[in-house]
Design a protein around this motif. Structure first.
Motif, mmCIF file in Angstrom:
data_model
loop_
_atom_site.group_PDB
_atom_site.id
_atom_site.type_symbol
_atom_site.label_atom_id
_atom_site.label_comp_id
_atom_site.label_asym_id
_atom_site.label_seq_id
_atom_site.Cartn_x
_atom_site.Cartn_y
_atom_site.Cartn_z
ATOM 1 N N PRO A 118 14.395 21.069 106.346
ATOM 2 C CA PRO A 118 14.066 22.442 106.549
ATOM 3 C C PRO A 118 12.761 22.396 107.728
ATOM 4 O O PRO A 118 12.409 23.351 108.106
ATOM 5 C CB PRO A 118 14.024 23.192 105.466
ATOM 6 N N LEU A 119 11.780 21.310 107.380
ATOM 7 C CA LEU A 119 10.693 21.372 107.943
ATOM 8 C C LEU A 119 10.613 20.711 109.511
ATOM 9 O O LEU A 119 10.023 20.783 110.388
ATOM 10 C CB LEU A 119 9.669 20.529 107.543
ATOM 11 N N TYR A 125 13.643 26.873 100.254
ATOM 12 C CA TYR A 125 13.261 27.299 101.660
ATOM 13 C C TYR A 125 14.321 28.533 102.081
ATOM 14 O O TYR A 125 13.927 29.534 103.213
ATOM 15 C CB TYR A 125 13.615 26.272 102.900
ATOM 16 N N GLU A 126 15.469 28.793 101.264
ATOM 17 C CA GLU A 126 16.264 29.777 101.655
ATOM 18 C C GLU A 126 15.689 31.222 101.145
ATOM 19 O O GLU A 126 16.303 32.471 101.357
ATOM 20 C CB GLU A 126 17.677 29.508 101.521
ATOM 21 N N ASP A 127 14.955 31.094 100.160
ATOM 22 C CA ASP A 127 14.284 32.265 99.612
ATOM 23 C C ASP A 127 13.375 32.942 100.470
ATOM 24 O O ASP A 127 12.157 32.505 100.891
ATOM 25 C CB ASP A 127 13.892 32.081 98.226
ATOM 26 N N GLY A 174 19.135 23.634 108.428
ATOM 27 C CA GLY A 174 19.031 25.155 107.832
ATOM 28 C C GLY A 174 18.950 26.140 108.877
ATOM 29 O O GLY A 174 18.517 27.361 108.251
ATOM 30 N N GLU A 175 19.150 26.088 110.273
ATOM 31 C CA GLU A 175 18.714 27.022 111.088
ATOM 32 C C GLU A 175 20.291 27.495 111.567
ATOM 33 O O GLU A 175 21.327 27.051 111.516
ATOM 34 C CB GLU A 175 18.055 26.494 112.388
ATOM 35 N N ASN A 176 20.164 29.157 111.819
ATOM 36 C CA ASN A 176 21.320 29.651 112.017
ATOM 37 C C ASN A 176 21.714 29.456 113.667
ATOM 38 O O ASN A 176 20.922 29.624 114.365
ATOM 39 C CB ASN A 176 21.224 31.322 111.828
ATOM 40 N N CYS A 177 23.026 29.447 113.683
ATOM 41 C CA CYS A 177 23.810 29.401 114.989
ATOM 42 C C CYS A 177 23.608 30.673 115.604
ATOM 43 O O CYS A 177 23.927 31.693 115.037
ATOM 44 C CB CYS A 177 25.289 28.862 114.839
ATOM 45 N N THR A 178 23.333 30.888 116.917
ATOM 46 C CA THR A 178 23.234 32.155 117.739
ATOM 47 C C THR A 178 24.357 31.904 119.010
ATOM 48 O O THR A 178 24.894 31.045 119.200
ATOM 49 C CB THR A 178 21.901 32.149 118.275
ATOM 50 N N ILE A 179 24.513 33.216 119.462
ATOM 51 C CA ILE A 179 25.352 33.158 120.558
ATOM 52 C C ILE A 179 24.936 32.426 121.703
ATOM 53 O O ILE A 179 25.740 31.784 122.508
ATOM 54 C CB ILE A 179 25.530 34.828 120.917
ATOM 55 N N GLY A 180 23.483 32.295 121.912
ATOM 56 C CA GLY A 180 22.932 31.530 122.938
ATOM 57 C C GLY A 180 23.336 30.146 122.612
ATOM 58 O O GLY A 180 23.709 29.375 123.644
ATOM 59 N N ASP A 181 23.590 29.580 121.377
ATOM 60 C CA ASP A 181 23.970 28.081 121.203
ATOM 61 C C ASP A 181 25.362 28.158 121.748
ATOM 62 O O ASP A 181 25.712 26.903 122.237
ATOM 63 C CB ASP A 181 23.845 27.879 119.826
ATOM 64 N N LEU A 182 26.161 29.078 121.680
ATOM 65 C CA LEU A 182 27.898 28.718 121.990
ATOM 66 C C LEU A 182 27.500 29.104 123.457
ATOM 67 O O LEU A 182 28.317 28.447 124.152
ATOM 68 C CB LEU A 182 28.379 30.148 121.344
ATOM 69 N N GLY A 185 7.933 24.640 113.779
ATOM 70 C CA GLY A 185 7.738 24.514 115.374
ATOM 71 C C GLY A 185 6.064 24.215 115.527
ATOM 72 O O GLY A 185 5.664 23.562 116.507
ATOM 73 N N ARG A 186 5.306 24.654 114.457
ATOM 74 C CA ARG A 186 3.943 24.619 114.679
ATOM 75 C C ARG A 186 3.280 23.695 113.847
ATOM 76 O O ARG A 186 2.013 23.263 113.938
ATOM 77 C CB ARG A 186 3.428 26.159 113.968
ATOM 78 N N LEU A 187 4.098 23.017 112.952
ATOM 79 C CA LEU A 187 3.531 21.817 112.202
ATOM 80 C C LEU A 187 3.489 20.590 112.899
ATOM 81 O O LEU A 187 4.376 20.043 113.993
ATOM 82 C CB LEU A 187 4.399 21.605 110.812
ATOM 83 N N ALA A 188 2.372 19.846 112.633
ATOM 84 C CA ALA A 188 2.125 18.804 113.539
ATOM 85 C C ALA A 188 3.109 17.451 113.118
ATOM 86 O O ALA A 188 3.506 17.420 112.153
ATOM 87 C CB ALA A 188 0.820 18.136 113.025
ATOM 88 N N GLN A 189 3.256 16.575 114.168
ATOM 89 C CA GLN A 189 4.342 15.605 114.181
ATOM 90 C C GLN A 189 3.913 14.685 112.841
ATOM 91 O O GLN A 189 4.781 14.162 112.102
ATOM 92 C CB GLN A 189 4.521 14.818 115.373
ATOM 93 N N ASN A 190 2.540 14.175 112.990
ATOM 94 C CA ASN A 190 1.904 13.230 111.902
ATOM 95 C C ASN A 190 2.319 13.791 110.685
ATOM 96 O O ASN A 190 2.439 13.045 109.569
ATOM 97 C CB ASN A 190 0.554 12.935 112.095
ATOM 98 N N LEU A 191 2.043 15.164 110.467
ATOM 99 C CA LEU A 191 2.289 15.811 108.984
ATOM 100 C C LEU A 191 3.769 15.692 108.560
ATOM 101 O O LEU A 191 4.013 15.047 107.355
ATOM 102 C CB LEU A 191 1.927 17.217 108.976
ATOM 103 N N LYS A 192 4.679 15.881 109.531
ATOM 104 C CA LYS A 192 6.258 15.852 109.112
ATOM 105 C C LYS A 192 6.473 14.420 109.034
ATOM 106 O O LYS A 192 7.399 13.949 108.190
ATOM 107 C CB LYS A 192 6.921 16.685 110.105
#
Length: 460
Positions: free
Chosen positions: A344-345, A52-54, A241-249, A67-74
């Motif tokens: 990652p999903l 997933y990082e590639d 696997g998401e990056n931290c942002t200034i908004g998170d801080l 965020g667009r994948l259905a809950q039942n799928l995941k």
């Protein structure tokens, strides 16, 4: 899309939030999302999610579209991954002594966390991927509290998890693994209930303890025991696997956001910059002062105007990576128990919900999982009074009721633990008697009180 704790303009994957809310626009987006999920459902078995990082791999595109994948799928993928990696050996038995002191008064080596760490910290002996079904819900170990008696059919296990959360998130905490976020410490802004890993703890033992905390979080996912951890968003983001942002801080440190804004404004002129008197010493997430100067030099010296851009960049970079070491240890322990492949999903909010459950207890959701072992079921006068009282409770009151009946203050999302609250009449008792709970079996026995007011007073 999924956004940070304080909101924002960007959704997961950097896409913009919807601006066209017309019927045609919404219908078109729905068709696209439905088509995406249908294609993903058939293609997913062929995708190597470890890549997933590639940025050129399909796994990366799916991770960006989480965020667009259905809950039942995941949910189906996540459930199968947990089952395939389950350890079918017997769960360990643990004995601990919590004494008479409250969580904030216990010495570090007397905490339930430390005693569990000594018994279960070696994951080569106890993987915590084994799960046992006893009483109501599932459990990762069988708990005994010295001098307290009782057999563990789920209630004592959940009680031990609750003790651990209280010990980790109390002031003062002798463990010091988690520290209050700056907003909590200074009484500013939103998210004042959040905690962050202590970046000052770097010893090998502390890394093992952080790793064990991660494994407990993984065990919570497997058992649906809903750990009451209120961690900052950037901790959960690192796990998926998401990056931290200034908004998170800024979400947990309003003063930091104000400082960065002030520094950028003052960068317009040397007079404004020099008037700030900025030095190379900054305030860390725990309030500790640290120096941004790695080499020789006086960290208390003012930052020159020509150094301003490098200083601001270094300040932000330090804060973004300040908790990276303890978070990496938590992450390592978590992936010892929960397979990394499907994370990652998940969005960070979805993972937080899986580990911690929902702090908001909806009366209708609680009612939907209740077995009314009463004549006439939920139409019985006692049931009618009970739900009328619970509906009028605050969320804290409902959490306390849940803890009384189950030993936890939260329910897992979607009731994944398959628990059912059992409501029964306590015969032969009047208005002077108190309700009785059986936490191992998620049950409450209630006298047939004469009025709602009496019932309310007894439950509180």
């Amino acid at each position: 899309g999924d956004v940070g704790e304080q909101g924002g303009d960007e959704a997961v994957g950097g896409g913009k939030k919807l601006s066209d809310f017309s019927r045609a626009g919404l219908r078109a987006r729905f068709c696209v999302i439905r088509a995406l999920n249908e294609v993903t459902r058939h293609a997913l078995p062929l995708v190597d999610l470890t890549r997933y990082e590639d940025q050129h791999d399909t796994a990366h595109a799916l991770a960006l579209s989480k965020g667009r994948l259905a809950q039942n799928l995941k949910e189906d993928l996540f459930r199968r991954s947990l089952e395939l990696t389950r350890d079918h050996s017997e769960v360990p038995e643990v004995t601990a002594n919590r004494g008479t002191l409250t969580a904030d008064k216990r010495k570090a080596d007397k905490t339930v966390f430390h005693q569990l760490f000594k018994c279960l910290g070696d994951l080569s002996k106890h993987s915590l991927r084994a799960v046992d079904k006893r009483g109501s819900g599932r459990q990762s170990w069988v708990m005994t509290f010295e001098g307290e008696g009782g057999s563990d059919y789920g209630g004592l296990f959940r009680d031990s998890v609750r003790e651990v959360c209280c010990e980790l998130q109390c002031c003062p905490s002798s463990l010091r693994l988690l520290v209050p976020c700056p907003n909590q410490r200074m009484g500013l802004g939103a998210n004042q209930d959040r905690w962050v890993p202590n970046p000052a703890l770097r010893s090998r033992k502390h890394m093992r303890m952080f790793r064990f905390l991660g494994s407990l979080m993984g065990a919570s996912v497997r058992t649906g025991s809903a750990m009451e951890l209120d961690l900052a968003s950037f901790v959960w983001k690192s796990l998926v696997g998401e990056n931290c942002t200034i908004g998170d801080l800024e979400a947990v440190d309003e003063q930091f956001g104000q400082e960065i804004a002030m520094l950028r404004t003052a960068s317009a002129s040397s007079e404004q910059w020099n008037a700030l008197g900025t030095t190379w010493r900054i305030r860390g997430v725990s309030g500790r002062r640290v120096s941004l100067r790695a080499g020789p030099g006086d960290s208390a010296a003012p930052v020159a105007y020509q150094e301003r851009e490098g200083y601001i960049a270094a300040y932000i970079a330090y804060r973004l990576g300040e908790c990276a070491v303890p978070i990496a240890a938590i992450r390592e322990g978590f992936f010892e128990v929960v397979p990394k492949l499907v994370l990652p999903l998940l969005t960070w909010r979805e993972l937080e919900s899986r580990v911690c459950g929902n702090a908001m207890i909806d009366t209708q959701a609680l009612r939907s999982i209740t077995e009314h072992n009463l004549p006439g079921k939920e139409k019985h006068p006692l049931a009618v009074k009970f739900w009328s009282v619970v509906e009028g409770f605050t969320n804290d009151d409902r959490a306390a009721l849940l803890a009384f009946a189950w030993g936890r203050r939260r329910l897992p999302p979607g009731n994944k633990g398959g628990m059912h609250l059992k409501l029964e009449i306590l015969h032969g008792r009047g208005d002077e008697a108190l309700p009785e709970a059986h936490t191992c079996f998620f049950a409450i026995d209630i006298p047939n009180y004469s009025t709602e007011e009496v019932l309310r007073q007894k439950l509180l």
